[in-house]
Structure formats: C-alpha cells, structure tokens
Design an enzyme around this catalytic site. Structure first.
Site, PDB file in Angstrom:
ATOM      1  N   HIS A   1      -5.134   1.009  -2.660  1.00  0.00           N
ATOM      2  CA  HIS A   1      -5.341   0.253  -1.426  1.00  0.00           C
ATOM      3  C   HIS A   1      -5.134  -1.232  -1.743  1.00  0.00           C
ATOM      4  CE1 HIS A   1      -7.802  -1.583   1.821  1.00  0.00           C
ATOM      5  NE2 HIS A   1      -7.670  -0.457   2.466  1.00  0.00           N
TER       6      HIS A   1
ATOM      7  N   GLN B   1     -13.290   5.606  -0.957  1.00  0.00           N
ATOM      8  CA  GLN B   1     -13.109   6.937  -0.365  1.00  0.00           C
ATOM      9  C   GLN B   1     -13.808   8.022  -1.181  1.00  0.00           C
ATOM     10  OE1 GLN B   1     -11.626   7.360   2.572  1.00  0.00           O
ATOM     11  NE2 GLN B   1     -10.835   5.270   2.781  1.00  0.00           N
TER      12      GLN B   1
ATOM     13  N   CYS C   1      -2.917   0.007   4.576  1.00  0.00           N
ATOM     14  CA  CYS C   1      -3.197  -0.924   3.473  1.00  0.00           C
ATOM     15  C   CYS C   1      -2.754  -0.342   2.136  1.00  0.00           C
ATOM     16  CB  CYS C   1      -4.673  -1.303   3.424  1.00  0.00           C
ATOM     17  SG  CYS C   1      -5.233  -2.178   4.884  1.00  0.00           S
TER      18      CYS C   1
ATOM     19  N   ASP D   1     -12.368   2.215  -7.763  1.00  0.00           N
ATOM     20  CA  ASP D   1     -12.487   1.907  -6.339  1.00  0.00           C
ATOM     21  C   ASP D   1     -12.996   3.179  -5.675  1.00  0.00           C
ATOM     22  OD1 ASP D   1     -12.056   1.841  -3.638  1.00  0.00           O
ATOM     23  OD2 ASP D   1     -10.044   0.982  -3.758  1.00  0.00           O
TER      24      ASP D   1
ATOM     25  N   LYS E   1     -18.041   3.229   5.410  1.00  0.00           N
ATOM     26  CA  LYS E   1     -17.239   4.450   5.312  1.00  0.00           C
ATOM     27  C   LYS E   1     -18.098   5.676   5.017  1.00  0.00           C
ATOM     28  CE  LYS E   1     -13.132   2.046   3.608  1.00  0.00           C
ATOM     29  NZ  LYS E   1     -12.139   2.043   4.691  1.00  0.00           N
TER      30      LYS E   1
HETATM   31  C1  LIG Z   1      -9.381   3.279  -1.225  1.00  0.00           C
HETATM   32  C2  LIG Z   1      -9.924   2.069  -0.538  1.00  0.00           C
HETATM   33  N1  LIG Z   1     -10.204   0.990  -1.273  1.00  0.00           N
HETATM   34  C3  LIG Z   1     -10.716  -0.122  -0.736  1.00  0.00           C
HETATM   35  C4  LIG Z   1     -10.973  -0.209   0.608  1.00  0.00           C
HETATM   36  C5  LIG Z   1     -11.562  -1.464   1.152  1.00  0.00           C
HETATM   37  O1  LIG Z   1     -12.860  -1.238   1.617  1.00  0.00           O
HETATM   38  P1  LIG Z   1     -13.532  -2.334   2.562  1.00  0.00           P
HETATM   39  O2  LIG Z   1     -12.549  -2.645   3.629  1.00  0.00           O
HETATM   40  O3  LIG Z   1     -14.750  -1.658   3.067  1.00  0.00           O
HETATM   41  O4  LIG Z   1     -13.840  -3.523   1.715  1.00  0.00           O
HETATM   42  C6  LIG Z   1     -10.689   0.897   1.419  1.00  0.00           C
HETATM   43  C7  LIG Z   1     -10.913   0.902   2.873  1.00  0.00           C
HETATM   44  O5  LIG Z   1     -10.533   0.054   3.638  1.00  0.00           O
HETATM   45  C8  LIG Z   1     -10.158   2.046   0.831  1.00  0.00           C
HETATM   46  O6  LIG Z   1      -9.891   3.122   1.564  1.00  0.00           O
END
Ligand SMILES: Cc1ncc(COP(=O)(O)O)c(C=O)c1O
Ligand SMILES: Cc1ncc(COP(=O)(O)O)c(C=O)c1O
Lengths: 151, 422, 422, 151
Positions: free
Chosen positions: B136, B217, B380, B214, B240
């Site tokens: 992401h 998910q 993203c 990370d 999430k």
């Molecule tokens: C795999 C992954 N990493 C990072 C993020 C970023 O999370 P956040 O937007 O809650 O900071 C997301 C979701 O947007 C994600 O799906």
C-alpha cells in the site's frame, strides 16, 4: 466502592512530618547519593546514604513536592537508621503492598509512622507520590551494590 | 490470475452468525438509492457496532478529561480508560506487555513514525530498504521520503501472476546493507495473505535489519501473535477493525522502542524540559506527544472487546467462506478477470476484479445505484496496478457482517453492468 | 504577579448565558465524590456539547466510509461531510480558503509537521529559531528536536513578573539568521493573551522568518483572523474548543504550504507512485497521509457551529468576567500567589496560583474531593515554572459553561484546603 | 432530491463514443501536446493539437479511463475541429455549467454530442471524469499561448 475520605489521607502525622521533616538536609560523608524525580508531577528528592557493617548508618534527604511525597520520605528515613540493608527489600515490598490496599501491611508495626500513609491507597493518583522515597532508596542500594562489586 | 476457487478444502460452517452481527451495525440498516445497503468496502474502512459507538459516547459523557498528570477524578478515570484500552489492543495482537503498544493515528502514522524516528538515525547513503510490490502507498511513500533524505536504495520483492511474493530472489535481495524490511501482512489490493511466518525467519537469518509488518489488513482478520511472528514492529489501524477513525497502534519490541529517538515532540512525552534540550518519558509515552485521541483509544479498545466476542478464529473462516462463494459466482460472469491467489486459504476477504466490458468506475457507479458499495481505483497500490498493466480494478471486500446474500446482490448488480455495457 | 484585578473597566453583562449552555454538556450533569461537578480544567480539554456528540454519531451511523477516491454513496457523503467541516474550521479562524487548512491530530501534530516538513529543508547549522519562555512543551520540544538535527540555535523572548513578554529585547533577538519564530497566541500556564498584533509586524519588518502561532489556547477564545494577524501558520486543537479528541487543524498561507515538502507519506497524499519516487497531491491533501480522522473532523466542524451559535465575541467577554470575579475572590485567601497579567483584558480564562500552606497536588486532591476539578503541576510549561522558581502551580481554567457559582465553589473548597493545612 | 437515474447517465451516445472514440490516435504534426491525469482515479489522456489561422485545425487524443472521461474527450474533439481558438474558453465554461446542473447549458446546441453528458451532473463524483478533456484542452492552449508569446 465507598468514597475515599480526605481525613484518611491527610492524617495529622503526615502533616506533622510534612511541616517538620526528619533527616532533612545534606551529609558530607555519604557513600551514595540518588536524585529521583517523578516526571509526571515534578516532585523530587535527593537521598544520601551511609552503610556500615551491613546496616544503614545514616540517611538524609532534600527535596520538594507534595505533603505525601515529602512526609513519606521523612517517615522512611526515620525508620531506616540502624536497619540491616538486607531488610530494605522486604520493607519496600511491604510498603508497596500497603499502597495497593493490603490491610495487613497497613497494620504491620515494623512500618512505623509509614502506616499513617495507608489511606493513600484510596487515592490511586497519589500512590506514586508516596513511593518516591522507596524508589530512591532502592536505586541507592543498587548503586552501592554495583560499586562494591566493582571494587 | 485466479478464476475459480480451488475446491480442495471442504466448506465448513463457520462459527459466526453474520445475520445476527449485522444488527449491531446501525450504518448497515439503511437504504441507498432505494435499495438496502450492501457494504462491500471493508478493506477501506469497516462499519462500527453500537458497542463501540456507546463506549465513545460514554467516555465523552462521563469521563472526558485530559489523561495523565491530572489529579482530579475525571482525569483519573480518563487515564484508566485510555490505558485499559491499550491493554486490550495489546491483547488483540498477542503482545505480552501493553507498554510496547504506541498509540498512533493509524497504520500510516505508525510507519511514518518508524521511517523518521528509526530511519533518520539508522539509515545512511547506500543502505537498502526492502519492500514488496504488493505494498500500500502507506508502506511505500514513507520509505521513499526516507530514501530521498538519506540516499538509501529501495528494493522490491516481486509478485507473480497470482499476487504472491516471488521468494526465490530473497537471498539476493538481502545483504549486509539491508537496514529495514517492511512488508504487508495481508495485501489490501489483492487480498493475498503473505507468508510472513516463512519469510521473517529467512530475513532474520540473513540480516539484522529492522523487520516491520504493515498489519492494516492483517490485524482485522488474523489471530496475530507478534512474538511468534518474530518481527520488530507491527502497525495497524482501528478504523479497519470496527474501531473509530483517527486511532491506531504501533507495537514494537521494547529494546527497539528504547533504542529509538522520539518522533514528535510535545506535551506528555517529556520528562524534563530545559531551554536547550529535553529528556524523554518512558516507552510508550516517549512516542505519544500531545493530547492523544483518548476517545478513539477507548473506542478501539471496545472494538477489540467486540471482535473477541465474535471470536478471533471465526473471522478468517467466515471471510474465506464468503470469498470462496464469491469467486465461484463471479467467475461465471463473461469477461471477468479476478486477481489474487487462487487458493482461498491464502486470501483475505478481498476480491479484486475487472470486466472487459466496463471500466471499474462505471462498475462502481452502477452497482452503487443498486445499493452495493464497492471500491474502484488503484486502491493506493499503484505498483500492483502497474504490475498487471491496468490502471484500476473493482474491489469487493467482506467483513464479519457480510452474508452470501450480499454476494448475490453484488453478482446481480454486476449483471446490470453487463446489461448496460454488454 | 497580579494579586487583585485592576478595576479600571466597568463589569459588563456578557451576552452569554452560561447556565443555559451548561445544560448542553452531558459530562457536567454528574456528581463527583458526592458533589455536583465543577469542571475547571478547560485549558487541558473542554467538555463536549450534545450537538458535537450527535454529529459524530450521525456520521458513524449514516455516512461512515473512507473519504476521497470512493465512488459509492457513503463515500461521497463522508467526503462531503469531511470537506464541509474543513470549510467551517477555516471560517472559525477567518481563513478565506478552506484548502489552506490541513487536518492534524492537534496543535502538537501541527507544530511537529512544520518543524519537520519546513524545518528540515530550510534550517541549517547556525540558523536561529525564536521562541518564548511562555511556550507549552508542544511549542518547544519540536524545535529542540529540529535544532538537534540541524545545529540551529534556539533563542527566547523572556517574560516579566506578570508573565508578559519583554519586548525591548526583540530587535536583538531577531537577525538575518532567524529562520522561524514560533509563539503562543495565549499562554496555557498563566493565561496571558500575548500581543501578537504588535509583535508580528515587528518580526516581519526585521526578518523573513516563518511566523508560526500556537493557537491551542487562542482559537477557543479569541475571534481569530489569520489574514489580519499576518502570520504564516496557525495551529490549534479541536478538543480544547468543544470538539472531539484526536483532531486539530493547521492553517497555512498557500505559498508557504506549496513551498513545503510533505510531512508523512502514504495513501491520499500522492498523485503518482512509482518504484523509486512519488509525486504529491495538491495542498492540503499533500499533508494528509493515510485515512484521516473523519469523524473527528466532522465533530470539530460541529463544534465550530456550536461556538458560533454561542457567539464568537461573547466567549472572551464571559471568560474575562469570570476571571475578574475569581481574581477578586481568590486574592482574599491567605498566602495565595496568583500568576499572570494584572490586567484582566490581557488574560484568558486561566488562573494559575499557589498557596503557601499547601502544595498544588494537595490542593488539587482536596478540591477534587469537593467536586472541583482543577489541574496541578507544571502544565507542560516547565520554563515558566523555572522562571518563577516553583515546580508546580494549581490552575483553574474557565470556559463558556462555567459560572460565578463555580468560582464560589472553588473558593470554598480552597478554604477546606486551608483548614487541613492551616 | 429525486434519485438520479442510471439511464440519464449512460446514454446510448456516450456508450457509442466510448466504444468508437473519434479522433483517437496520434498525429505527427502537432504543435502542442498535453498529458493530463486525474490523480484521484487514474484516468488519463494525452491531447495533441494543431492550430492554423486562429482555428483548431486538428486534434487527437489517446488515453484510458472510464466511459465518461473517454466519451467526453471524444465528443469534445469532434466538436473542436475548425472552431476558432477564441471560442474554446466559453465552450469550456458552458460545459462546466452543464456539469453543475445548468439546464440551459444542457440544451445549448453549440455543445453538440456533449449534451448527452448532462446526466453526469447528477453524479457529483463523476463530474471530474467528464471535465478531464476540457482541462487538458485549456492547458494545451495555455502552453500554445506561452510559446507564441515567447517567439
Ligand atoms: C495494507 C494497508 N496498509 C496501510 C494502510 C493505511 O492505513 P491507514 O489509512 O489507516 O493509515 C491501509 C489502508 O488504507 C492498508 O490497507
Ligand atoms: C498553548 C498550548 N500549546 C499546545 C498545546 C498542545 O495541544 P495538543 O495537546 O492538543 O496537541 C496545548 C495544550 O495542551 C497548549 O495549551
């Protein structure tokens, strides 16, 4: 839970120690000196210690802070004079028990004036104040142990 | 690319009653464009159960005060609620010590914290940072920024046609210059559950790089055990996993946290402030400058309570059951391409697809008019899109309250797409 | 130090009905230790009116979705609510263009953003950063961290016995090496309203330094006009002005925002992501990496609506009326020292004091047992405490829902302190 | 507000332009070329232009994206050929008005096939898609103006 009572916290003996602290001042011949600060409230003490033949020969403190922290150190120093260093650990444990509401500990005569602090256990945010002295004491003994092992 | 699910595993009846659960979610009780809402955008953000909304409300109505340092009753209660929530969140990812959990705004904030607070001090010109093509943007751009400031080099684990890491290259990708390896536990764009149990030990054996997962998910889905995984850091988001927006957590190994300089400076994170310098509070407070999102933390704690009541192990089983069903039904659509692993047991609740006839934005608009909320775009994850030579996919993502009927509604609304674009 | 309020100004009857307003705040309807709560810790955080709690609830119950990029109806509504809130918050500080408002977690986050995103690129060894001794740790430590990374030097505007800036030194403190001047609009520890209208033009005349105002205590109180003030940045927090926790805003002049590199990297803040580099989205999104605190933003917007209904100009008048009354009543207590400006018109709703007989922590515990919530400690302003040679003060801070009866309750509970410690 | 209708969005004419775009391809003798991307969704087009005697002599595009963005560009190019450059500004304004729901604009015969896009105004998140082509066109004319002033 029953409401905690202010008069169980501010015992006369505590106020008396706060106004007339025992062993307050500096000594020239300390073997170890610890400066301890409670970062969350700014209370601080400096504790000096001299040990002879495994016993606490003398102890002094300076510091500033609330009635609880300052009275607790004063009471602790009063109790320490002449005590075997080996007893300090169990005293500290006992006092911590008292601060967590242990009623047996609060009646333990070995704790001297410190028993007046039993009411602090009903004021959780003030427990740290009461523990500042013993924290400094244990740090001092650790330092002393380290330096004697080094020699 | 996967078309039809492997049918190697028998379909079990999962221990989760999605129909009952969905009644806990007020947002799901509405109509959209005249149809009962089918919410399939859970990888972007989940809906919130009443239990979480109530916990946040209760906090504001009864306990609200600034935490720490306060002596008065509200401040004591607020601090208790806030630190209690930290313990719950620690428990959710199997962390033994709540003080290894740093509150953040979310996954993005946690990864940026690491890139700045660890990276600026430990990464030098010519050093390497290993990522994967699956990441992401929130696990790419912070490292790009770090690389730009330091002159470090970014390297990538590639992915195969099923969206799985190509691990043959790993020995070559790791070397004594590798300072940081930051990988997703589960991909948000394709739904791959990455084989971190296998990869982390290999990385450890070859380098002493910082290993970051990370978990944006992963945490909502998998029974995570940060100690068992053997990583240094695990970042995830509250929103999430049924929690509020604006709150997340970064778990870190104590020795790593202690070796790190603070990220932001401000109230709550200091011990002593003097004119030219400051000393820091203990971990985790060292990393929590300023008034925290207290209500958010309390809400994320309540989300953990809720998900525990649903059942830590039931979640994955339910999502995979839905995905299995969805893959079966979707693969009958003419001109569909489904991305991600073929094996359902290596998939999360995400199904990314394209149709030959219609662009993902058109798909999304049309199914939305039938009350079905999916996402369309690059999710993203532009590197993933580039890998598959597409600018966008349509993505349906399931969570605990989705049902087979939701899948049916998705499929029937896709038939409407085909009618218009057929 | 001020003891009794100057009585040069006639007491006006302010256009704000605090008794009516307090009914809007659920948290104020409770008893603490058997007494109706008197909440006087508003400089730390304010309570939240039902209107704000309802707006947050409504967001979660009806609109919750990830903002931007989403095509489906919930995402559209969430984006509309989120951007609508940005416009409200811009309006509150007189900013003409909502896109000059960057959402942050709070004041601390905003100042750290500047220290990193502006500071790391524009501050070099030997450069100077000018602060004041009055500053909150959140406007000190970020600059200490920057100074440490860059070798810059921190300089200070000193304060006099009334907690007011000593401005005679200003010409000496500013020079061609001054890169940043960051000052509080209103002090949280003493309540001084700083003469920024006078100082900002002097700074502009002498340097081209970046001028930052810490508006954490200013925005909740004063009718702010960022254009009129002539500053480059204004940072403030939602939770100190009836809004939720975990949300705040940083207003910045467009040219300054555009000249600045991003702070955090991640989703939402990019345009194009490639393997080795990324390009950024437009201002303000360039500075908003990751899923934002959408519910928080909506709540902060609702807080602005609420405060506007109270009346932008009535707030300061009411707080000063309370302070005038409090100073009068408190100054009768034996052994009291009251800090801060003597002139009430240069004060916010903060009254910091010490008693000879009892330490601030003991004061706070005792008044808390009488249902009165005040703060005791260094108030994240250790330089101020050092200036006055004390480790801590007791601080009562008022907001729109406090009344003269609250002051009376404070005073009577302080008499209980004196009884115990007399 | 009445529910927007899908058939007001996906007019046959739009789908027809989407499937058979006009003026799609590259030209060799363009005077200016603009690459425009909608960062929020990834739609993109490249627009090429040749102007002669103050009129648009030729225009071509390539690109990828949703039916709305691609059909809109196709319709726009169709309309442009032979038009005076000076008319482009008011055409773009008119189209923007249409996208914001102006019913007069939606009936303006000068807008040609673009009128089929009037329904997009009921789908606010898709308005950006429809505007991509005119954004690119205006950027192209700005570039052209800049370079002619430079010479
Ligand atoms: C795999 C992954 N990493 C990072 C993020 C970023 O999370 P956040 O937007 O809650 O900071 C997301 C979701 O947007 C994600 O799906
Ligand atoms: C003057 C001042 N500056 C900065 C801050 C920091 O604000 P926050 O904790 O909301 O980030 C505060 C409040 O804590 C403050 O009073």
């Amino acid at each position: 839970m029953q409401e905690p009572q202010l008069n169980s916290l501010y015992q006369q003996l505590i106020l008396e120690h706060y106004r007339n602290p025992r062993n307050k001042g500096e000594m020239d011949d300390s073997q170890v000196e610890v400066h301890m600060r409670n970062p969350s409230c700014g209370d601080e003490i400096k504790l000096q210690l001299r040990v002879e033949h495994g016993r606490i020969a003398d102890v002094r403190f300076t510091g500033q802070g609330c009635s609880i922290s300052q009275a607790a150190v004063s009471m602790m120093t009063q109790l320490l004079k002449g005590k075997p260093v080996d007893d300090v650990g169990s005293m500290a444990d006992r006092f911590t028990e008292m601060m967590h509401g242990d009623e047996e500990a609060a009646k333990d005569r070995r704790m001297g004036d410190l028993r007046a602090l039993a009411g602090v256990s009903r004021f959780p945010v003030r427990v740290k104040c009461a523990l500042l002295g013993f924290d400094a004491l244990q740090e001092a003994l650790r330092k002393l142990g380290d330096s004697s092992t080094e020699n | 690319m996967a078309t039809r699910a492997d049918s190697g595993h028998p379909v079990q009846t999962p221990a989760l009653d999605a129909h009952a659960l969905r009644r806990d979610f007020p947002a799901l009780q509405q109509e959209v464009h005249g149809h009962p809402l089918v919410y399939l955008d859970n990888a972007a953000t989940t809906q919130k159960p009443v239990a979480v909304l109530d916990a946040v409300q209760r906090y504001y109505r009864e306990d609200n005060a600034n935490v720490h340092r306060g002596i008065h009753e509200l401040s004591r209660r607020a601090t208790e609620a806030y630190e209690g929530a930290r313990a719950k969140v620690a428990r959710w990812i199997g962390a033994a010590d709540p003080s290894e959990v740093v509150w953040t705004r979310g996954t993005t904030d946690g990864i940026n914290l690491l890139a700045a607070a660890w990276g600026l001090d430990h990464v030098k010109e010519g050093d390497e940072i290993l990522l994967s093509v699956l990441e992401h943007h929130s696990n790419l751009v912070p490292w790009h920024l770090l690389a730009r400031r330091t002159g470090a080099r970014i390297r990538y684990i590639e992915i195969d046609d099923q969206g799985e890491w190509i691990l043959d290259d790993l020995p070559e990708l790791l070397n004594e210059r590798t300072r940081i390896v930051s990988l997703s536990h589960v991909s948000n764009s394709l739904g791959s559950i990455n084989p971190v149990e296998q990869v982390v030990p290999e990385i450890r054996a070859r380098t002493d790089a910082l290993i970051v997962l990370d978990g944006a998910q992963g945490a909502p889905l998998l029974p995570v055990d940060v100690h068992g995984l053997g990583v240094d850091f695990y970042a995830f988001s509250g929103h999430k996993m049924c929690g509020p927006t604006g709150i997340g957590a970064l778990w870190g190994r104590r020795d790593r946290l202690e070796a790190m300089e603070p990220y932001q400076g401000g109230g709550e994170m200091i011990s002593l402030v003097e004119r030219d310098a400051s000393t820091w509070a203990e971990v985790p407070h060292k990393f929590e400058a300023g008034t925290p999102n207290m209500a958010g933390a309390v809400g994320m704690g309540a989300a953990v309570d809720y998900l525990e009541s649903v059942g830590r192990d039931a979640i994955l089983a339910w999502e995979q059951a839905l995905v299995r069903y969805a893959l079966d039904r979707l693969s009958d659509l003419p001109g569909i391409t489904i991305y991600g692993p073929r094996a359902v047991e290596r998939r999360s609740g995400v199904v990314s697809f394209t149709l030959e006839a219609a662009h993902p934005h058109d798909i999304s608009t049309i199914v939305d008019m039938h009350g079905v909320a999916i996402r369309a775009g690059h999710h993203c994850a532009q590197l993933v899109m580039q890998r598959y030579g597409t600018a966008a996919t349509a993505r349906a993502s399931f969570y605990i309250y989705n049902t087979r009927e939701d899948v049916d509604r998705l499929v029937s609304s896709l038939h409407e797409v085909l009618k218009i674009f057929g």
